[in-house]
Design an enzyme around this catalytic site. Sequence first.
Site, PDB file in Angstrom:
ATOM      1  N   SER A   1      -6.126 -23.205 -53.287  1.00  0.00           N
ATOM      2  CA  SER A   1      -6.041 -23.022 -54.740  1.00  0.00           C
ATOM      3  C   SER A   1      -7.367 -23.300 -55.423  1.00  0.00           C
ATOM      4  O   SER A   1      -7.590 -22.846 -56.541  1.00  0.00           O
ATOM      5  CB  SER A   1      -5.022 -24.007 -55.324  1.00  0.00           C
ATOM      6  OG  SER A   1      -3.794 -23.903 -54.676  1.00  0.00           O
TER       7      SER A   1
ATOM      8  N   HIS B   1      -4.447 -15.920 -52.320  1.00  0.00           N
ATOM      9  CA  HIS B   1      -3.826 -17.028 -53.058  1.00  0.00           C
ATOM     10  C   HIS B   1      -2.497 -16.567 -53.665  1.00  0.00           C
ATOM     11  O   HIS B   1      -2.466 -15.831 -54.647  1.00  0.00           O
ATOM     12  CB  HIS B   1      -4.784 -17.521 -54.146  1.00  0.00           C
ATOM     13  CG  HIS B   1      -4.259 -18.721 -54.871  1.00  0.00           C
ATOM     14  ND1 HIS B   1      -4.208 -18.822 -56.236  1.00  0.00           N
ATOM     15  CD2 HIS B   1      -3.721 -19.879 -54.389  1.00  0.00           C
ATOM     16  CE1 HIS B   1      -3.683 -19.981 -56.568  1.00  0.00           C
ATOM     17  NE2 HIS B   1      -3.379 -20.640 -55.479  1.00  0.00           N
TER      18      HIS B   1
ATOM     19  N   GLU C   1      -4.035 -13.581 -55.807  1.00  0.00           N
ATOM     20  CA  GLU C   1      -5.462 -13.515 -56.094  1.00  0.00           C
ATOM     21  C   GLU C   1      -6.175 -13.314 -54.752  1.00  0.00           C
ATOM     22  O   GLU C   1      -6.057 -14.156 -53.860  1.00  0.00           O
ATOM     23  CB  GLU C   1      -5.935 -14.805 -56.763  1.00  0.00           C
ATOM     24  CG  GLU C   1      -5.449 -14.948 -58.200  1.00  0.00           C
ATOM     25  CD  GLU C   1      -5.790 -16.298 -58.826  1.00  0.00           C
ATOM     26  OE1 GLU C   1      -6.064 -16.330 -60.027  1.00  0.00           O
ATOM     27  OE2 GLU C   1      -5.769 -17.322 -58.113  1.00  0.00           O
TER      28      GLU C   1
ATOM     29  N   ASN D   1      -5.453 -20.929 -61.728  1.00  0.00           N
ATOM     30  CA  ASN D   1      -5.508 -22.394 -61.690  1.00  0.00           C
ATOM     31  C   ASN D   1      -6.625 -22.952 -62.563  1.00  0.00           C
ATOM     32  O   ASN D   1      -6.513 -24.062 -63.089  1.00  0.00           O
ATOM     33  CB  ASN D   1      -5.652 -22.895 -60.250  1.00  0.00           C
ATOM     34  CG  ASN D   1      -4.339 -22.787 -59.505  1.00  0.00           C
ATOM     35  OD1 ASN D   1      -3.286 -22.546 -60.117  1.00  0.00           O
ATOM     36  ND2 ASN D   1      -4.378 -22.942 -58.203  1.00  0.00           N
TER      37      ASN D   1
HETATM   38  N1  LIG Z   1       2.083 -26.034 -54.039  1.00  0.00           N
HETATM   39  C1  LIG Z   1       1.731 -24.993 -54.755  1.00  0.00           C
HETATM   40  O1  LIG Z   1       2.320 -24.721 -55.805  1.00  0.00           O
HETATM   41  C2  LIG Z   1       0.629 -24.098 -54.276  1.00  0.00           C
HETATM   42  C3  LIG Z   1       0.461 -22.847 -54.883  1.00  0.00           C
HETATM   43  C4  LIG Z   1      -0.528 -21.993 -54.402  1.00  0.00           C
HETATM   44  C5  LIG Z   1      -1.338 -22.404 -53.371  1.00  0.00           C
HETATM   45  N2  LIG Z   1      -1.158 -23.635 -52.809  1.00  0.00           N
HETATM   46  C6  LIG Z   1      -2.047 -24.006 -51.703  1.00  0.00           C
HETATM   47  O2  LIG Z   1      -1.310 -23.907 -50.503  1.00  0.00           O
HETATM   48  C7  LIG Z   1      -1.791 -24.852 -49.568  1.00  0.00           C
HETATM   49  C8  LIG Z   1      -0.639 -25.702 -49.083  1.00  0.00           C
HETATM   50  O3  LIG Z   1      -0.110 -26.425 -50.161  1.00  0.00           O
HETATM   51  P1  LIG Z   1       1.417 -26.897 -50.185  1.00  0.00           P
HETATM   52  O4  LIG Z   1       1.665 -27.359 -51.567  1.00  0.00           O
HETATM   53  O5  LIG Z   1       2.278 -25.868 -49.568  1.00  0.00           O
HETATM   54  O6  LIG Z   1       1.324 -28.169 -49.223  1.00  0.00           O
HETATM   55  P2  LIG Z   1       2.499 -28.952 -48.494  1.00  0.00           P
HETATM   56  O7  LIG Z   1       2.054 -30.351 -48.380  1.00  0.00           O
HETATM   57  O8  LIG Z   1       3.806 -28.686 -49.142  1.00  0.00           O
HETATM   58  O9  LIG Z   1       2.543 -28.286 -47.041  1.00  0.00           O
HETATM   59  C9  LIG Z   1       1.493 -28.387 -46.125  1.00  0.00           C
HETATM   60  C10 LIG Z   1       2.070 -28.180 -44.734  1.00  0.00           C
HETATM   61  O10 LIG Z   1       1.000 -28.059 -43.805  1.00  0.00           O
HETATM   62  C11 LIG Z   1       1.363 -28.730 -42.616  1.00  0.00           C
HETATM   63  N3  LIG Z   1       0.123 -29.051 -41.884  1.00  0.00           N
HETATM   64  C12 LIG Z   1      -0.776 -30.012 -42.126  1.00  0.00           C
HETATM   65  N4  LIG Z   1      -1.816 -29.919 -41.270  1.00  0.00           N
HETATM   66  C13 LIG Z   1      -1.544 -28.881 -40.450  1.00  0.00           C
HETATM   67  C14 LIG Z   1      -2.209 -28.292 -39.357  1.00  0.00           C
HETATM   68  N5  LIG Z   1      -3.395 -28.746 -38.956  1.00  0.00           N
HETATM   69  N6  LIG Z   1      -1.629 -27.246 -38.741  1.00  0.00           N
HETATM   70  C15 LIG Z   1      -0.436 -26.775 -39.146  1.00  0.00           C
HETATM   71  N7  LIG Z   1       0.239 -27.283 -40.188  1.00  0.00           N
HETATM   72  C16 LIG Z   1      -0.308 -28.318 -40.829  1.00  0.00           C
HETATM   73  C17 LIG Z   1       2.142 -29.936 -43.080  1.00  0.00           C
HETATM   74  O11 LIG Z   1       2.981 -30.409 -42.058  1.00  0.00           O
HETATM   75  C18 LIG Z   1       2.925 -29.354 -44.269  1.00  0.00           C
HETATM   76  O12 LIG Z   1       4.185 -28.845 -43.888  1.00  0.00           O
HETATM   77  C19 LIG Z   1      -2.874 -25.653 -50.266  1.00  0.00           C
HETATM   78  O13 LIG Z   1      -4.109 -25.101 -49.950  1.00  0.00           O
HETATM   79  C20 LIG Z   1      -2.552 -25.429 -51.725  1.00  0.00           C
HETATM   80  O14 LIG Z   1      -3.660 -25.546 -52.562  1.00  0.00           O
HETATM   81  C21 LIG Z   1      -0.194 -24.482 -53.237  1.00  0.00           C
END
Ligand SMILES: NC(=O)c1ccc[n+]([C@@H]2O[C@H](COP(=O)([O-])OP(=O)(O)OC[C@H]3O[C@@H](n4cnc5c(N)ncnc54)[C@H](O)[C@@H]3O)[C@@H](O)[C@H]2O)c1
Length: 542
Positions: free
Chosen positions: A121, A142, A154, A192
């Site tokens: 993000s 994204h 994005e 964002n």
């Molecule tokens: N949460 C949101 O609303 C949102 C929206 C758009 C983008 N994002 C982006 O998406 C990405 C993930 O965010 P999230 O909120 O889903 O996080 P999250 O914490 O909900 O999930 C992350 C997952 O990754 C897993 N993980 C950690 N290290 C790992 C590895 N080395 N190999 C495989 N799996 C691994 C964890 O077990 C976990 O299930 C981030 O880059 C975030 O910026 C998040």
Amino acid sequence: MAREFTRVGVVGLGTMGAGIVEVFARNGVDVVAVEISDAALERGRANLTGSTDRAVARGKLAEADRDALLGRVTFAVGLDALHSVDLVIEAVPERLDIKQRLFADLDRVCKPEAILATNTSSLSVTEIAVATTRPDQVIGMHFFNPAPVMKLVEVVRTVVTSADVVADVEALCVRLGKVDVTITDRAGFIANALLFGYLNHAIGMFEARYATREDIDAAMKLGCGLPMGPLALLDLIGLDTAYEILDTMYRRGGRDRRHSPVPLLRQMVTAGLLGRKSGRGFYTYERAGSGKLVPDELTPTAPTSTDGARAVTTVGVVGSGTLAAGLVETFTAAGYQVVPVDPAGELPRLADVDLVVEATADDLDGTKALLAGLGEVCKPGVVLATTTSALPVIDLAMASGRPADVVGLHFANPATPLVEIVRTIRTSAEATATARAVVAALGRTGVVCADRAGFIVNALLFPYLNDAVRMLEADYSTTDDIDNAMKLGCGYPTGPFELLDTVGLDVALAVQRALYRELREPGLAPAPLLEQLVTADRPFRR
Ligand SMILES: NC(=O)c1ccc[n+]([C@@H]2O[C@H](COP(=O)([O-])OP(=O)(O)OC[C@H]3O[C@@H](n4cnc5c(N)ncnc54)[C@H](O)[C@@H]3O)[C@@H](O)[C@H]2O)c1
């Protein structure tokens, strides 16, 4: 020849990853879904089946289609299962060190022609790309939360991403039924960069007890038509993810203090209050992973909020403009006896009313003189309400000579269901309770806030609009793409430029100037382009 994407990998099946798996599998693409451990894999599988089961229950997905969708997904622990995929999208935690390590590993495991995409993000896609030996095949994809619902992707190209990789990923987005906006690698991209200053500010309001969590969220939902309020949205995003995004945006995005995470956010993350995913964040949920709210110690108990309200049967409305006329109608329709009054000379007619609402022009000296007049003619105990959107209510309260009885009643626009009830440091609990009771009797939702420039809605909305103007000014994107990003990525009913043209650029500039004057925060200074367009009397869209 364009690439075929028949098999893709998704790494990390948390809030975003599970949704991204669903998007691909729904559109006929085979997915290898990867997690870090057996336990995390089971959680990821439950995220996916929970979401698809809900879609079936809501009639949005046939059972057979759900089964086919799940049949396209292979689950695995570890990256080795990704050796033959055409594209990998990672959705692991928002930390550069974790992502760089992961991309170096993916580079070793995946076939040479595979594209490696990040769902980051806020982190630099370029810095992630250079951890591989194929930076030209690394791109940002994204998605927005929830990925199966929000239409926007994005697509982030770096200075080294190949043009054919960009074109193929854009075509893939279309195949997935998404709308893509392709941009360069800048902290927070479009959505964002505009959203997180607003979210952080809302946390600051909550931390400072400026208003309750329910009132902050209701204000933005009802006042701006947003699908959810900022604190509920933070719970959906995940507070740990939100913290990392803000922290990165602060460091990469010019050290704008508005992106420096509010201390409360870090405390909540440390305490394990991560939002929906842990069952508790700003609100409390039925269980981890659920979106169903349950009451907690901060949940208001409705009857107490109007305790001590004074009886109101007659209402004086002072003013001769559109708002005053609308208020006369609104109060009459709700069964009040209304005394409409022209401020020039008719004040003595207010001697017997129980509530006065002034809806005159926002002129400090004129309105202070009016309040002084009301203080002289009204009977004791009358609540004196001002509808000002720009003047400090405390100045008017002091001018009345009876500050405990003065509140703000900000009807943003006569048609919206929201009324901001502004209490100053001198407003009595009875006057606030009376205002709440009257607003409820009008069939509106009242939210109570402190006496600060912009109250809740304008204080949160206008800096976001001003930031959109700055983004346009910096030539990062176009009015159409920025409007689309906020509508399709965040569910806003209108984009910032459409809204600015509707509100009027002169109004927006006046509000922004007032916010800047009060807080002296450099990031709140009106965008020069906004000032110029007001001077030239031009809207954004002609
Ligand atoms: N949460 C949101 O609303 C949102 C929206 C758009 C983008 N994002 C982006 O998406 C990405 C993930 O965010 P999230 O909120 O889903 O996080 P999250 O914490 O909900 O999930 C992350 C997952 O990754 C897993 N993980 C950690 N290290 C790992 C590895 N080395 N190999 C495989 N799996 C691994 C964890 O077990 C976990 O299930 C981030 O880059 C975030 O910026 C998040």
